[in-house]
Design a protein around this motif. Structure first.
Motif, PDB file in Angstrom:
ATOM      1  N   LEU A   5       0.384  -0.928   0.269  1.00 25.08           N
ATOM      2  CA  LEU A   5       0.058   0.187   0.307  1.00 25.08           C
ATOM      3  C   LEU A   5       0.924   1.543   0.062  1.00 25.08           C
ATOM      4  CD1 LEU A   5      -2.598  -1.211   2.921  1.00 25.08           C
ATOM      5  CD2 LEU A   5      -2.802  -0.435   0.093  1.00 25.08           C
ATOM      6  N   LYS A   6       1.455   1.286   0.631  1.00 28.92           N
ATOM      7  CA  LYS A   6       2.928   2.321   0.924  1.00 28.92           C
ATOM      8  C   LYS A   6       3.355   2.387  -0.510  1.00 28.92           C
ATOM      9  CE  LYS A   6       4.869   1.796   5.445  1.00 28.92           C
ATOM     10  NZ  LYS A   6       5.728   1.476   6.087  1.00 28.92           N
ATOM     11  N   LYS A   7       3.527   1.423  -0.905  1.00 27.42           N
ATOM     12  CA  LYS A   7       4.064   1.725  -2.002  1.00 27.42           C
ATOM     13  C   LYS A   7       3.292   2.111  -3.809  1.00 27.42           C
ATOM     14  CE  LYS A   7       5.424  -2.205  -4.091  1.00 27.42           C
ATOM     15  NZ  LYS A   7       6.235  -3.518  -4.687  1.00 27.42           N
ATOM     16  N   LEU A   8       2.475   1.706  -3.491  1.00 32.23           N
ATOM     17  CA  LEU A   8       0.441   2.687  -4.439  1.00 32.23           C
ATOM     18  C   LEU A   8       0.591   4.145  -4.101  1.00 32.23           C
ATOM     19  CD1 LEU A   8      -1.249  -1.230  -4.961  1.00 32.23           C
ATOM     20  CD2 LEU A   8       0.739  -0.514  -6.289  1.00 32.23           C
ATOM     21  N   LYS A   9       0.981   4.158  -2.952  1.00 36.67           N
ATOM     22  CA  LYS A   9      -0.050   5.698  -2.578  1.00 36.67           C
ATOM     23  C   LYS A   9       0.421   6.127  -3.356  1.00 36.67           C
ATOM     24  CE  LYS A   9      -0.433   8.180   1.926  1.00 36.67           C
ATOM     25  NZ  LYS A   9      -0.392   8.366   3.271  1.00 36.67           N
ATOM     26  N   GLY A  10      -0.997   7.266  -3.774  1.00 37.38           N
ATOM     27  CA  GLY A  10      -0.552   8.430  -4.643  1.00 37.38           C
ATOM     28  C   GLY A  10      -0.391   8.099  -5.916  1.00 37.38           C
ATOM     29  N   LYS A  11      -0.556   6.921  -7.015  1.00 36.40           N
ATOM     30  CA  LYS A  11       0.698   6.653  -7.818  1.00 36.40           C
ATOM     31  C   LYS A  11      -1.352   7.159  -8.990  1.00 36.40           C
ATOM     32  CE  LYS A  11       4.271   4.335  -7.500  1.00 36.40           C
ATOM     33  NZ  LYS A  11       5.289   4.864  -7.519  1.00 36.40           N
ATOM     34  N   THR A  12      -0.685   7.083  -9.899  1.00 32.84           N
ATOM     35  CA  THR A  12      -2.303   7.477 -10.902  1.00 32.84           C
ATOM     36  C   THR A  12      -1.700   6.058 -11.879  1.00 32.84           C
ATOM     37  OG1 THR A  12      -0.537   7.824 -12.412  1.00 32.84           O
ATOM     38  CG2 THR A  12      -1.435   9.953 -11.110  1.00 32.84           C
ATOM     39  N   ALA A  13      -2.558   5.878 -12.913  1.00 35.61           N
ATOM     40  CA  ALA A  13      -2.773   4.640 -13.414  1.00 35.61           C
ATOM     41  C   ALA A  13      -2.012   4.399 -14.503  1.00 35.61           C
ATOM     42  CB  ALA A  13      -4.571   4.686 -14.135  1.00 35.61           C
ATOM     43  N   LYS A  14      -1.467   5.877 -14.872  1.00 32.87           N
ATOM     44  CA  LYS A  14      -0.326   6.065 -16.289  1.00 32.87           C
ATOM     45  C   LYS A  14       1.020   5.443 -15.747  1.00 32.87           C
ATOM     46  CE  LYS A  14       1.433   8.895 -19.634  1.00 32.87           C
ATOM     47  NZ  LYS A  14       0.908  10.608 -20.303  1.00 32.87           N
ATOM     48  N   GLU A  15       1.158   5.750 -13.966  1.00 34.47           N
ATOM     49  CA  GLU A  15       2.402   5.756 -13.202  1.00 34.47           C
ATOM     50  C   GLU A  15       2.301   4.353 -13.307  1.00 34.47           C
ATOM     51  OE1 GLU A  15       2.961   9.913 -11.069  1.00 34.47           O
ATOM     52  OE2 GLU A  15       1.973   8.083 -10.383  1.00 34.47           O
ATOM     53  N   LEU A  16       1.305   3.801 -12.752  1.00 36.25           N
ATOM     54  CA  LEU A  16       1.605   2.268 -12.838  1.00 36.25           C
ATOM     55  C   LEU A  16       2.138   1.520 -13.356  1.00 36.25           C
ATOM     56  CD1 LEU A  16      -1.336   1.707 -10.380  1.00 36.25           C
ATOM     57  CD2 LEU A  16       0.640   1.104  -9.940  1.00 36.25           C
ATOM     58  N   ARG A  36       2.873  -8.428 -11.068  1.00 32.70           N
ATOM     59  CA  ARG A  36       4.208  -7.137 -10.367  1.00 32.70           C
ATOM     60  C   ARG A  36       4.235  -6.532  -9.324  1.00 32.70           C
ATOM     61  NH1 ARG A  36       5.198  -6.541 -17.362  1.00 32.70           N
ATOM     62  NH2 ARG A  36       6.504  -8.188 -17.598  1.00 32.70           N
ATOM     63  N   ILE A  37       2.942  -6.022  -8.939  1.00 29.41           N
ATOM     64  CA  ILE A  37       3.435  -5.690  -7.803  1.00 29.41           C
ATOM     65  C   ILE A  37       2.997  -6.542  -6.491  1.00 29.41           C
ATOM     66  CG2 ILE A  37       1.884  -4.123  -6.533  1.00 29.41           C
ATOM     67  CD1 ILE A  37       0.385  -3.426  -8.871  1.00 29.41           C
ATOM     68  N   LYS A  67      -2.611  -7.926   5.252  1.00 32.56           N
ATOM     69  CA  LYS A  67      -1.856  -7.840   6.691  1.00 32.56           C
ATOM     70  C   LYS A  67      -0.897  -7.851   6.585  1.00 32.56           C
ATOM     71  CE  LYS A  67      -2.096 -11.649   9.606  1.00 32.56           C
ATOM     72  NZ  LYS A  67      -2.235 -13.695   9.942  1.00 32.56           N
ATOM     73  N   ASP A  68       0.056  -7.548   7.401  1.00 30.92           N
ATOM     74  CA  ASP A  68       2.242  -7.135   7.304  1.00 30.92           C
ATOM     75  C   ASP A  68       2.027  -6.759   6.223  1.00 30.92           C
ATOM     76  OD1 ASP A  68       1.419  -8.780   9.884  1.00 30.92           O
ATOM     77  OD2 ASP A  68       1.743 -10.746   9.174  1.00 30.92           O
ATOM     78  N   ASN A  69       2.299  -7.662   5.508  1.00 29.45           N
ATOM     79  CA  ASN A  69       3.127  -6.940   4.163  1.00 29.45           C
ATOM     80  C   ASN A  69       2.617  -7.547   3.248  1.00 29.45           C
ATOM     81  OD1 ASN A  69       4.979  -4.518   4.825  1.00 29.45           O
ATOM     82  ND2 ASN A  69       6.494  -6.096   5.930  1.00 29.45           N
ATOM     83  N   HIS A  94      -8.377   1.837  -5.823  1.00 27.67           N
ATOM     84  CA  HIS A  94      -8.426   1.369  -3.227  1.00 27.67           C
ATOM     85  C   HIS A  94      -7.356   2.194  -3.269  1.00 27.67           C
ATOM     86  CE1 HIS A  94     -12.684   2.917  -3.306  1.00 27.67           C
ATOM     87  NE2 HIS A  94     -13.031   1.641  -4.376  1.00 27.67           N
ATOM     88  N   CYS A  95      -6.567   1.194  -3.477  1.00 29.51           N
ATOM     89  CA  CYS A  95      -4.813   1.007  -3.446  1.00 29.51           C
ATOM     90  C   CYS A  95      -3.829   2.333  -3.858  1.00 29.51           C
ATOM     91  CB  CYS A  95      -4.584   0.079  -3.118  1.00 29.51           C
ATOM     92  SG  CYS A  95      -4.940  -1.932  -3.196  1.00 29.51           S
ATOM     93  N   CYS A  96      -4.201   2.649  -4.610  1.00 28.13           N
ATOM     94  CA  CYS A  96      -3.368   4.124  -5.268  1.00 28.13           C
ATOM     95  C   CYS A  96      -4.279   5.258  -4.279  1.00 28.13           C
ATOM     96  CB  CYS A  96      -3.314   3.952  -6.170  1.00 28.13           C
ATOM     97  SG  CYS A  96      -2.589   3.330  -7.247  1.00 28.13           S
ATOM     98  N   LEU A  97      -5.417   5.013  -4.515  1.00 29.06           N
ATOM     99  CA  LEU A  97      -6.183   6.750  -4.240  1.00 29.06           C
ATOM    100  C   LEU A  97      -6.787   6.540  -2.278  1.00 29.06           C
ATOM    101  CD1 LEU A  97      -8.812   6.965  -6.834  1.00 29.06           C
ATOM    102  CD2 LEU A  97      -6.946   8.432  -6.353  1.00 29.06           C
ATOM    103  N   ASN A  98      -6.866   5.682  -1.511  1.00 29.87           N
ATOM    104  CA  ASN A  98      -7.030   5.703  -0.868  1.00 29.87           C
ATOM    105  C   ASN A  98      -6.502   4.721   0.767  1.00 29.87           C
ATOM    106  OD1 ASN A  98      -9.418   7.077  -1.016  1.00 29.87           O
ATOM    107  ND2 ASN A  98     -10.424   5.278  -2.164  1.00 29.87           N
ATOM    108  N   ALA A  99      -5.379   4.789   0.273  1.00 30.24           N
ATOM    109  CA  ALA A  99      -4.800   3.565   0.972  1.00 30.24           C
ATOM    110  C   ALA A  99      -4.605   3.976   2.302  1.00 30.24           C
ATOM    111  CB  ALA A  99      -2.999   4.192   0.785  1.00 30.24           C
ATOM    112  N   ASP A 100      -4.429   5.106   3.120  1.00 29.57           N
ATOM    113  CA  ASP A 100      -4.634   5.514   4.397  1.00 29.57           C
ATOM    114  C   ASP A 100      -5.436   5.164   5.148  1.00 29.57           C
ATOM    115  OD1 ASP A 100      -2.384   6.704   4.377  1.00 29.57           O
ATOM    116  OD2 ASP A 100      -3.534   9.300   4.170  1.00 29.57           O
TER     117      ASP A 100
END
Length: 184
Positions: A5-16, A36-37, A67-69, A94-100
């Motif tokens: 989730l930390k890696k995905l936070k704030g990423k755009t679709a294009k960036e992924l 790959r993620i 859960k954990d990592n 949701h993982c990218c936009l709402n990770a927190d």
């Protein structure tokens, strides 16, 4: 918070798509992106969960569980390929936009009250961007003399006509509505 989730936070679709080296030639390989993620995708019958949660049968579309990592996305076992692909893309959103706000789990329900929820609208737009990258869509769309038939262009991207219509409308691109718009 889960490392994924930390890696995905704030990423755009294009960036992924770029970061995980996913070809934008349609259809987008959503399973390869998840692999790959490091996200597990799991088929599941949600009927017991729906019963326990006392929600309408068939109303749970997907679940994110961290859960954990480790991060898993569960999708309905009876879904069509197009519905499965959209559910996975929507949950990645949701993982990218709402990770927190995810912490341990997120359950995706389908009901009328969710239609106007800003988080769900944003996740739907993100999923459309992920499954139907703008540059690919524009390139294919330009090959049609007038406008593509909705069902034809939806088939190229392996999405429902509902998802394709929403993406084309969002980008202001014309299309020929050749059949009723369906969700699957």
């Amino acid at each position: 918070m889960c490392e994924i989730l930390k890696k995905l936070k704030g990423k755009t679709a294009k960036e992924l798509l770029s970061e995980y080296n996913i070809s934008i030639v349609p259809p987008i390989n959503i399973s390869l992106l998840l692999e790959r993620i490091g996200i597990h995708e799991i088929r599941m019958d949600f009927s017991k969960i729906e019963e326990i949660a006392q929600v309408e049968r068939g109303s749970i579309l997907g679940i994110i569980f961290a859960k954990d990592n480790s991060l898993s996305i569960f999708y309905r076992s009876k879904d069509t390929s197009n519905r499965r692909r959209f559910t996975l893309a929507h949950e990645i959103a949701h993982c990218c936009l709402n990770a927190d706000n995810l912490e341990k789990r997120h359950i995706e329900y389908r009901n009328a009250s969710m239609e106007n929820d800003p988080k769900e609208i944003a996740a739907n737009i993100f999923a459309g961007e992920l499954l139907i990258p703008e540059s690919s869509l524009l390139q294919i769309h330009s090959q049609f003399l007038v406008a593509p038939k909705l069902s034809d262009i939806a088939n190229i991207f392996s999405v429902s006509t509902n998802v394709m219509a929403a993406r084309l409308d969002y980008l202001g691109l014309p299309y020929i509505k050749d059949q009723p718009i369906n969700e699957n």
